[in-house]
Each structure stands twice: as structure tokens, then as C-alpha cells.
Design an enzyme around this catalytic site. Structure first.
Site, PDB file in Angstrom:
ATOM      1  N   GLU A   2      36.082  37.371  38.682  1.00 24.83           N
ATOM      2  CA  GLU A   2      37.350  38.337  38.775  1.00 24.83           C
ATOM      3  C   GLU A   2      36.227  39.728  39.074  1.00 24.83           C
ATOM      4  OE1 GLU A   2      39.283  41.658  36.446  1.00 24.83           O
ATOM      5  OE2 GLU A   2      37.516  40.674  35.778  1.00 24.83           O
ATOM      6  N   SER A   3      36.681  40.462  40.002  1.00 20.50           N
ATOM      7  CA  SER A   3      35.916  41.916  39.883  1.00 20.50           C
ATOM      8  C   SER A   3      35.176  42.204  40.339  1.00 20.50           C
ATOM      9  CB  SER A   3      36.677  42.936  38.452  1.00 20.50           C
ATOM     10  OG  SER A   3      35.958  43.849  38.454  1.00 20.50           O
ATOM     11  N   ALA A   4      34.063  42.276  39.449  1.00 19.41           N
ATOM     12  CA  ALA A   4      32.594  42.105  39.881  1.00 19.41           C
ATOM     13  C   ALA A   4      32.500  41.006  40.331  1.00 19.41           C
ATOM     14  CB  ALA A   4      31.386  43.214  39.266  1.00 19.41           C
TER      15      ALA A   4
END
Length: 569
Positions: free
Chosen positions: A238-240
Site C-alpha cells: 500500500e502507498s510506498a
């Protein structure tokens, strides 16, 4: 107006965080039992709670300290004997959010210090460890699929200790699809993603990605002992962490082999994919390196990198954390992130995707509807279009002509009704350019970049399936909408046992088993078509889902794609 803004945002974020906090973990409960697994390097003793075994903090590499600080990870070469893995494991040194500055920053900083967003366990450089969770009593010959989690946090913070997958693992058991969950600890911020020409010359770039890769190799070497199948690994982030998932696909021009086998067979990316980036030794990462060197008192040294390696822990930590952080005025113009180094990451990720130089595996990829709102809370001085253009130009793309940024901004409707959080009319615009800035940042880093990537993937690998989604289940959240990271509440923790949580987890677990989210998923949930069929997204609400044409803001997408070569962070 400003005080009202602070109150609304504080209430929204506090409510989300409070709801998100998971049930007491096994460190808070009385452990009724232990379990053990025998690996070549020793016996790993874990804890058992609520039908899930947890093995935390298992070392997979030598401690990256002393001469190994700012060096690629080295495999563990010592015996673990009998290793106590009943806890959650350590955290790598973190770049904590600052609470200095204006009132809004202070309020958010205090809220983000709550357990969901910050690491509860101790920080140490000796942090390259794995966490494994599995159904209690799993036999060594079970051959269960493996879900490999890469945490997010802007490449600045995060740890496996933040993510208790007990509910996910239990959900798999309830669906008669048990699996093994693995999460990798990797170096973040200046410990894992420092740039500069000195770093490049030393072969010390993208260390966090190399930590993740060694974690995947550890899975191949050891997961069978936990009842997992090394040939059925799905990487998820998730995200990075999602950006890292694509980077793992693109490392070494797509070579994801190890000892003659593939490290993973499928991928899931929540809020992140390709991030067009300048090289490790370009102006911005060099500026960050120079600032760190100066703060550490190494600027007068003939070998500044050696000086950083020799600095005491606190000096180095304070130095790498002295540069701008994620939730600040500079927003997603990150100080630390993966960058092309010519070897590990051979080119900008968008170029690698466009040319098919990545491991093409079945994938699920999608976004929250309002990815940019969380990152647009700190720029209340932007009151008109000219100031908006100047902000984006100076903070993100100072090396290019201003006219290119003007062209980008011109593709976005200036009316309040058109901005993010989307579909909320004239509401949720605490300062004049908030909603337009939120739309632009969300699209450039996440939502429209995802579509550009899918276009490339469908062109160069038309036979490899992909599914995409848009999450709209938190549209009513004041100011933030369905904000970046809110999928951790719905998807990872399933805190709200509503349609969205149940549907997405069911699709994901089916995908883990068969590389197709539809295969084995309950008939209660609609068929999810591949993206390439009609360029459609599955749109998730709290109580339903529907198909949505992936053609919104097409003019902006075309502009971003046409100028990808210069819109580099």
C-alpha cells in the site's frame, strides 16, 4: 474559517484513526500457547493467539550497522539457535512526522502519533527481520499460498509491527482458503533511500528495495517450513509499499528469478504503481545528501560517506531526519524514494513499464478516490491559480519551464465543484485552491499514473491479466473524502465489517489462490472484468460495488502521459 478547518480535519482524522485501531494484539493478551518452526539456522518460537500463530522479528540479514550502514544487505551468516519470535519484532529507524509549525500541522502530527500510524516497538538499526503469521497448527507440508506484505509510509516510516494480519489470516480460514502471511522489514528514509553521487559511486542506492528483495529470497529459502508454497507468492503493498511492489517487478529489468525459480507470481498494488523519478545523482537527491552531510558535521571531511557511516546513531538519525518530511508543505515531493541507479533500478519506472522491462505478472491495482487530500492540508497560502502553478513548479519540478506546469494546471477545472474530495459540490474547500491541488497531487502520484501504467502494461504484455478499482467508501469524510490510506481500515484490518471490506478481502484471497479475483469468490459479489476488456474499474462503496468507466479526467491523463519524461520527482 481556519479554526473551523482545523476542527473539521482533526475530527475526521481522529475518527478514522480511532475506528482503525485494531483489537488488542497478542502482546496485549495473555498468550495461551507457543509454537515453533525449525529452520536451517535455528528453531523459531512464536506465539499463538485466537487461532493464529505469530513469528515476529526473525532476522534475515546481518545488522546494517557500522561498516554495513548504507550498504546493501548481507545475508545472515550466523546461527539463530533457539530464537524467541513471540513478539512483533523491531522497527527500522523512523522519520517521524514533526509537530512543529502551524496549528494544523501540530494537530495532525499529534493524531498521526496514534498507534495505527506510528510504530509501537523500539527502533534499531539492527532491524532487517521478517514477520510470519499463519493459521494455528499449519503443517509443514501444507503448501499454502503466501501473501508477502510491503508496508507503506512514504519511504520514511513503517514496520511489520504496525500490521497485524490476524483477521486476514482468519478470514482465509473461514473461506476455506488458508494462507501464510509474511511481512518484510526494510530500511526507510535516509537509512534506506539516501541519494547523491557519492551513494551511486559506492553502490549504495535503493537499499530499502534490496532489503525487500532479500526478504523475498528468505521466503524462497524458508517458507516451506511454515507450510507455505514458495511457488505461490503474491506481493502486496500500500502507498510506498505499492510503489515498491512495482519496483520489485522492475528490479534488474524484470529479473525476479532466484535459484532458478520466480520470487513471486502475482502482485497487488493499493494506491501506488510507477513513480517517474530522476536518477540517484540528480540535483534534488544530491541536495538532500549535502544537507544530511552538513547536519551530521561531515561537510569538511574528505570522504563524506565514510563520515556518515562512522557517525554515532543519534547524529546520523537526526541528520537524515533534518530534511522535509511527507506531511509538510513540500507534501509528496519526497526527500527519500527509489531512484534509477543504472543497475538495481536501471531507468525511471515509467520508462521500464513502457518498454516492458519488468516482470509481468497478473495484478490488481487501484486507488482511493481522494488520494491527494491528505497531502494538500499544509498549503493554505495558495489562493489563486498563479500561486498554485508556482507551488507545483517550485516544489516539484523546478528544473523545467514553468509553462509545462501551467499546461498541467489548465487541464483541471478551477471550479470548487470539480475538485477533490470529488463529487462533494462546493463543500470541503477550506482554502481557495485546496480541492484543485488535491486533485492534481492525487492524480499525478496515484490515480492517473495508474491508468498510464495500465495503458503501457496492456500494450507491451496484452496477455497478462490485470484488474483495477476505485474506492469510494469514505466519500462522506469531511475535507478528506476517501483519503489516501483509508484502505488500511477497510481492506487490511476490515475494521468495518461492511460490504467493501468483505468484498475486497474475498477478491484478494481468491486472487492469492488462483491469480484471478473471480475464481472461487462468492456469487454475492459481481464478476470483476479485466481492465483491458473495456477499461473499467470496480468501484467499491460501503454497501455495494459497480463498474465505472476509467475515463475520468482524460485530458489531464493525456497531458501527464505526454510529458512523463519531464515530470520527474
Amino acid at each position: 474559517m481556519y479554526n473551523l478547518f482545523v476542527t473539521l480535519v482533526s475530527a475526521a482524522v481522529f475518527t478514522s484513526v480511532a475506528v482503525a485501531l485494531p483489537a488488542p494484539t497478542q502482546t496485549q493478551q495473555k498468550r495461551a500457547d507457543t509454537a515453533s518452526v525449525v529452520l536451517p539456522q535455528g528453531t523459531i518460537v512464536g506465539s499463538v493467539s485466537n487461532g493464529v500463530e505469530n513469528y515476529g522479528g526473525i532476522p534475515f540479514a546481518q545488522a546494517p550497522v557500522g561498516s554495513l550502514r548504507l550498504k546493501p544487505p548481507q545475508k545472515l551468516n550466523t546461527s539463530l539457535s533457539t530464537f524467541d519470535a513471540t513478539g512483533l519484532g523491531p522497527s527500522c529507524p523512523q522519520m517521524f512526522f514533526s509537530t512543529d509549525g502551524d496549528l494544523l500541522t501540530s494537530v495532525l502530527g499529534d493524531l498521526i502519533d496514534l498507534p495505527l500510524f506510528q510504530v509501537a516497538t523500539g527502533q534499531t538499526e539492527d532491524c532487517l527481520t521478517m514477520r510470519v503469521q499463519r493459521p494455528a497448527g499449519t503443517a509443514a507440508d501444507a503448501k499454502l499460498p503466501v501473501l508477502f506484505w510491503i508496508f507503506g509510509g512514504g519511504f520514511e516510516l513503517g514496520s511489520p509491527s504496525m500490521y497485524d494480519a490476524s483477521s486476514l489470516v482468519s478470514n482465509g480460514v473461514d473461506q476455506d482458503k488458508p494462507f501464510v502471511f509474511v511481512s518484510v522489514n526494510y530500511r526507510v528514509a535516509g537509512f534506506g533511500f539516501l541519494g547523491g553521487k557519492e551513494i551511486l559511486a559506492d553502490g549504495a542506492a535503493n537499499l530499502g528495495l534490496l532489503d525487500q528483495r532479500m526478504g523475498l529470497e528468505w521466503v524462497q529459502d524458508n517458507i516451506e517450513a511454515f507450510g507455505g508454497d514458495p511457488e505461490k507468492v503474491t506481493i502486496w503493498g500500500e502507498s510506498a509499499g505499492a510503489i515498491s511492489v512495482f519496483d520489485q517487478m522492475a528490479l534488474y529489468d524484470g529479473d525476479n528469478s532466484y535459484n532458478g525459480k520466480k520470487l513471486f507470481r502475482a502482485a497487488i498494488m493499493n494506491s501506488g504503481s510507477v513513480v517517474p523519478a530522476d536518477p540517484v545523482d540528480s540535483a534534488r537527491p544530491q541536495g538532500i545528501y549535502d544537507a544530511v552531510v552538513k547536519e551530521a558535521g561531515c561537510d569538511g571531511d574528505s570522504d563524506t560517506l565514510a563520515c556518515l557511516r562512522n557517525a554515532d546513531y543519534d547524529t546520523f538519525l537526526n541528520a537524515v531526519n533534518s530534511v522535509p518530511g511527507l506531511l509538510s508543505y513540500t507534501s509528496v515531493s519526497l526527500s527519500y524514494l527509489p531512484r534509477p541507479d543504472g543497475k538495481v533500478l536501471t531507468d525511471s519506472p515509467d520508462v521500464l513499464a513502457l518498454n516492458g522491462r519488468y516482470a509481468a505478472v497478473p495484478m490488481i491495482i487501484g486507488d482511493q478516490e481522494d488520494e491527494g487530500t491528505l497531502f494538500s492540508l499544509f498549503q493554505s497560502n495558495i489562493t489563486n491559480t498563479d500561486e498554485l502553478v508556482n507551488y507545483i513548479w517550485k516544489i516539484f519540478f523546478p528544473a523545467i519551464d514553468r509553462q509545462y506546469v501551467e499546461g498541467l494546471v489548465d487541464t483541471y477545472d478551477p471550479s470548487v465543484e470539480a475538485g477533490s474530495p470529488f463529487n462533494t459540490g462546493a463543500l470541503n474547500n477550506p482554502y481557495p485552491e485546496f480541492k484543485r491541488l488535491a486533485a492534481i497531487l492525487g492524480d499525478m502520484v496515484f490515480t492517473l499514473t495508474r491508468r498510464v501504467f495500465l495503458d503501457s502494461a496492456s500494450s507491451v504484455n496484452p496477455d497478462v491479466p490485470s484488474w483495477s478499482y476505485l474506492a469510494s467508501y469514505d466519500r462522506g469524510t469531511p475535507i478528506l473524502g476517501t483519503f489516501h490510506g483509508s484502505d488500511l481500515l477497510q481492506v487490511f484490518y476490515g475494521i468495518l465489517p461492511n460490504y467493501a471490506s468483505n468484498a475486497i478481502q474475498s477478491y484478494y484471497i481468491s486472487f492469492l489462490y488462483t491469480t484471478d479475483p473471480n475464481d472461487g469468490t462468492s456469487s454475492n459479489y459481481p464478476q470483476w472484468p479485466q481492465w483491458k476488456e473495456n477499461n473499467e474499474l470496480m468501484q467499491f462503496w460501503s454497501d455495494k460495488s459497480n463498474l465505472l468507466a476509467d475515463d475520468f479526467r482524460n485530458t489531464s491523463q493525456a497531458y501527464i502521459a505526454d510529458n512523463a519524461a519531464i515530470f520527474l520527482i
